[in-house]
Design an enzyme around this catalytic site. Structure first.
Site, mmCIF file in Angstrom:
data_model
loop_
_atom_site.group_PDB
_atom_site.id
_atom_site.type_symbol
_atom_site.label_atom_id
_atom_site.label_comp_id
_atom_site.label_asym_id
_atom_site.label_seq_id
_atom_site.Cartn_x
_atom_site.Cartn_y
_atom_site.Cartn_z
ATOM 1 N N ARG A 9 -3.683 0.314 1.144
ATOM 2 C CA ARG A 9 -2.725 -0.177 2.147
ATOM 3 C C ARG A 9 -3.344 -1.212 3.082
ATOM 4 N NH1 ARG A 9 -0.330 4.932 4.886
ATOM 5 N NH2 ARG A 9 0.199 3.293 6.347
ATOM 6 N N CYS A 10 -4.653 -1.406 2.989
ATOM 7 C CA CYS A 10 -5.375 -2.304 3.893
ATOM 8 C C CYS A 10 -5.586 -3.673 3.233
ATOM 9 C CB CYS A 10 -6.720 -1.674 4.249
ATOM 10 S SG CYS A 10 -7.843 -2.763 5.134
ATOM 11 N N SER A 11 -5.170 -4.730 3.901
ATOM 12 C CA SER A 11 -5.309 -6.078 3.331
ATOM 13 C C SER A 11 -6.772 -6.473 3.148
ATOM 14 C CB SER A 11 -4.583 -7.109 4.194
ATOM 15 O OG SER A 11 -5.163 -7.181 5.478
#
Length: 116
Positions: A9-11
């Site tokens: 979920r983390c860019s």
């Protein structure tokens, strides 16, 4: 062996994975929120990063505030135990490559260990 401690979920974490793919580096993905590293693994990672365990803590997380961690004096072992029990607090992404490690904030930290 190369390992990415990853949160999909983390860019920044996704960018780290893309960087390794673009360089043709084979790696294992550890979704650390699902499979948290043990205290022993975290101790090794902290040594490879050459930092204090407290520097691996995401201080902006709600849990950090709820646990009043900013107001406490903790030993390295206590920080590692807290991180092992609360993986949301672990800074991300972490890439372990050829006996070195880097936190991918900024992504250039990972590039640096890949180019050494």
């Amino acid at each position: 062996m190369t390992t990415v401690f990853h949160n999909p979920r983390c860019s920044k974490s996704r960018a780290a994975v893309e960087l390794l793919i673009s360089r043709g580096i084979e790696f294992d993905v550890v979704e650390y929120l699902e499979t948290p590293p043990s205290a022993k693994e975290l101790g090794k990672i902290v040594k490879m990063l050459n930092i204090d365990p407290a520097q691996l803590v995401r201080t902006g997380e709600k849990l950090f505030k709820e646990m009043n961690l900013g107001d406490r004096e903790l030993s390295d072992a206590q920080w590692i135990a807290i991180l092992a029990s609360n993986p949301t607090l672990i800074e991300r992404p972490i890439v372990v490559y050829d006996g070195k490690a880097a936190v991918g904030r900024p992504l250039e930290n990972i590039v640096e260990i890949l180019d050494q």
